[in-house]
Design a protein around this motif. Structure first.
Motif, mmCIF file in Angstrom:
data_model
loop_
_atom_site.group_PDB
_atom_site.id
_atom_site.type_symbol
_atom_site.label_atom_id
_atom_site.label_comp_id
_atom_site.label_asym_id
_atom_site.label_seq_id
_atom_site.Cartn_x
_atom_site.Cartn_y
_atom_site.Cartn_z
ATOM 1 N N LYS A 82 -14.264 -3.365 34.832
ATOM 2 C CA LYS A 82 -13.125 -2.748 35.139
ATOM 3 C C LYS A 82 -12.693 -1.757 35.671
ATOM 4 C CE LYS A 82 -11.738 -2.909 30.198
ATOM 5 N NZ LYS A 82 -11.779 -2.526 29.135
ATOM 6 N N VAL A 83 -13.696 -0.722 36.278
ATOM 7 C CA VAL A 83 -13.359 0.387 37.597
ATOM 8 C C VAL A 83 -13.750 0.110 38.887
ATOM 9 C CG1 VAL A 83 -13.244 2.360 35.330
ATOM 10 C CG2 VAL A 83 -15.142 1.540 37.046
ATOM 11 N N SER A 84 -14.171 -1.200 38.886
ATOM 12 C CA SER A 84 -14.181 -2.205 39.528
ATOM 13 C C SER A 84 -15.647 -1.271 40.517
ATOM 14 C CB SER A 84 -13.928 -2.597 41.649
ATOM 15 O OG SER A 84 -12.106 -3.063 40.542
ATOM 16 N N ASP A 85 -16.631 -1.196 40.262
ATOM 17 C CA ASP A 85 -17.904 -0.254 40.276
ATOM 18 C C ASP A 85 -19.137 -1.278 40.171
ATOM 19 O OD1 ASP A 85 -20.588 0.872 40.891
ATOM 20 O OD2 ASP A 85 -19.369 2.420 39.665
ATOM 21 N N SER A 86 -19.524 -2.013 41.792
ATOM 22 C CA SER A 86 -20.329 -3.472 41.038
ATOM 23 C C SER A 86 -21.570 -2.554 40.945
ATOM 24 C CB SER A 86 -20.352 -4.134 42.373
ATOM 25 O OG SER A 86 -20.589 -3.502 43.532
ATOM 26 N N TYR A 87 -21.425 -1.145 41.398
ATOM 27 C CA TYR A 87 -23.139 -0.530 41.595
ATOM 28 C C TYR A 87 -23.374 -0.468 40.020
ATOM 29 C CZ TYR A 87 -26.719 2.877 41.438
ATOM 30 O OH TYR A 87 -28.712 3.012 41.694
ATOM 31 N N GLY A 88 -22.935 0.051 38.897
ATOM 32 C CA GLY A 88 -22.712 0.104 37.982
ATOM 33 C C GLY A 88 -22.885 -1.116 37.333
ATOM 34 N N GLU A 89 -22.217 -1.816 37.497
ATOM 35 C CA GLU A 89 -22.328 -3.359 37.050
ATOM 36 C C GLU A 89 -23.377 -4.111 36.861
ATOM 37 O OE1 GLU A 89 -19.939 -7.941 36.186
ATOM 38 O OE2 GLU A 89 -19.069 -6.022 37.257
ATOM 39 N N THR A 90 -24.012 -3.612 38.102
ATOM 40 C CA THR A 90 -25.463 -4.609 38.679
ATOM 41 C C THR A 90 -26.484 -3.798 38.357
ATOM 42 O OG1 THR A 90 -24.441 -4.996 40.817
ATOM 43 C CG2 THR A 90 -27.117 -4.773 40.551
ATOM 44 N N VAL A 91 -26.627 -2.255 37.659
ATOM 45 C CA VAL A 91 -27.357 -1.792 36.962
ATOM 46 C C VAL A 91 -27.380 -2.094 35.367
ATOM 47 C CG1 VAL A 91 -28.275 0.562 35.915
ATOM 48 C CG2 VAL A 91 -27.636 0.230 38.862
ATOM 49 N N ALA A 92 -25.852 -2.096 35.045
ATOM 50 C CA ALA A 92 -26.651 -2.764 33.679
ATOM 51 C C ALA A 92 -27.521 -3.649 33.563
ATOM 52 C CB ALA A 92 -24.637 -2.904 33.139
ATOM 53 N N ARG A 93 -26.512 -5.218 34.366
ATOM 54 C CA ARG A 93 -27.476 -6.369 34.171
ATOM 55 C C ARG A 93 -28.545 -6.210 34.328
ATOM 56 N NH1 ARG A 93 -24.163 -10.820 35.158
ATOM 57 N NH2 ARG A 93 -21.749 -10.396 35.670
ATOM 58 N N LEU A 94 -29.171 -5.226 34.906
ATOM 59 C CA LEU A 94 -30.974 -5.517 35.302
ATOM 60 C C LEU A 94 -31.596 -5.029 34.441
ATOM 61 C CD1 LEU A 94 -33.381 -4.809 37.433
ATOM 62 C CD2 LEU A 94 -32.933 -2.595 37.864
ATOM 63 N N TRP A 95 -30.856 -3.865 33.649
ATOM 64 C CA TRP A 95 -31.361 -3.484 32.210
ATOM 65 C C TRP A 95 -31.542 -3.998 31.432
ATOM 66 C CZ3 TRP A 95 -35.180 0.473 31.169
ATOM 67 C CH2 TRP A 95 -34.528 1.304 32.375
ATOM 68 N N GLN A 96 -30.399 -4.990 31.537
ATOM 69 C CA GLN A 96 -29.876 -6.242 30.078
ATOM 70 C C GLN A 96 -31.190 -7.297 30.412
ATOM 71 O OE1 GLN A 96 -26.475 -7.249 30.352
ATOM 72 N NE2 GLN A 96 -25.519 -6.179 28.695
ATOM 73 N N CYS A 97 -31.827 -7.614 31.524
ATOM 74 C CA CYS A 97 -32.487 -8.790 32.315
ATOM 75 C C CYS A 97 -33.965 -8.075 31.919
ATOM 76 C CB CYS A 97 -32.166 -8.948 33.766
ATOM 77 S SG CYS A 97 -31.062 -10.095 34.068
ATOM 78 N N LEU A 98 -33.932 -6.849 31.985
ATOM 79 C CA LEU A 98 -35.230 -6.736 31.900
ATOM 80 C C LEU A 98 -35.334 -6.530 30.200
ATOM 81 C CD1 LEU A 98 -36.172 -3.568 34.086
ATOM 82 C CD2 LEU A 98 -37.463 -4.778 33.564
ATOM 83 N N MET A 99 -35.045 -6.107 29.504
ATOM 84 C CA MET A 99 -34.791 -6.284 27.883
ATOM 85 C C MET A 99 -35.227 -8.016 27.954
ATOM 86 S SD MET A 99 -31.881 -4.437 25.824
ATOM 87 C CE MET A 99 -30.895 -5.324 26.379
#
Length: 200
Positions: A82-99
């Motif tokens: 929503k706030v157009s922060d691609s870095y934060g979104e990438t970090v969240a995706r990284l944690w999900q994929c690791l999980m």
């Protein structure tokens, strides 16, 4: 409190969430997270709320509480989007994929790993894989087995080979997901990741 500017507490609550959560003190981390998110909501600051959400999700992931982690991380992804922060979104995706990797949920992993690696490559976020960051895993080597898996599946293979080459690991077919450290000066000590290896 002294200045009567409650908005300034948001970053402090984020710091407490991460500090407590990454040490495994989840109750204290969650208490700080809830307070920080509420302060962020009152101030209309979605971004700081997203930082708190991803830190809490990462904390649950490190504690292997995957369902709780997924809920926090999914909310973080939505807010970062929503706030157009691609870095934060990438970090969240990284944690999900690791999980999903650690818990053996390869169907979910396969669906999301390609998107994650594309985002890392397109935005120049390779440092999330190669070194420690504030929002990423405390021990980045935990990502390497997942990368080797992706390479074997043909997911973003050229990009992964570039990353592995930069780490001096281009020829490996297996990685345990931790770094072995040895201290030879003074008392001999050895660590497997963050865990000290004791004589047994």
């Amino acid at each position: 409190d002294h200045l009567s500017v409650p908005r300034l507490k948001c970053e402090a609550f984020w710091g407490l969430t991460r500090a407590y959560g990454f040490k495994g003190e989840l109750d204290l981390a969650e208490k700080a997270a809830v307070q920080g998110i509420e302060q962020g909501r009152l101030a209309g600051d979605e971004w700081i709320s997203a930082l708190i959400l991803v830190s809490m999700g990462a904390s649950f992931a490190l504690a292997e509480k995957y369902q709780e982690a997924f809920n926090w991380l999914e909310h973080a992804r939505d807010k970062f989007n929503k706030v157009s922060d691609s870095y934060g979104e990438t970090v969240a995706r990284l944690w999900q994929c690791l999980m999903w990797w650690i818990s053996g949920q390869t169907l979910r992993l396969d669906k999301n790993l390609d998107d994650l690696l594309k985002m890392i490559h397109e935005h120049g976020y390779e440092f999330l894989i190669t070194r420690r960051t504030l929002l990423g895993p405390p021990l980045p080597r935990v990502i390497l087995p997942m990368l080797i898996y992706a390479r074997q599946r043909g997911i973003q293979r050229p990009f992964i080979e570039t990353i592995l080459y930069s780490l001096g690991l281009s020829s490996i077919e297996f990685h345990p997901g931790y770094q072995l450290r040895i201290q030879t000066f003074g008392q001999f000590q050895a660590w497997r990741g963050s865990q000290e290896i004791t004589p047994g």
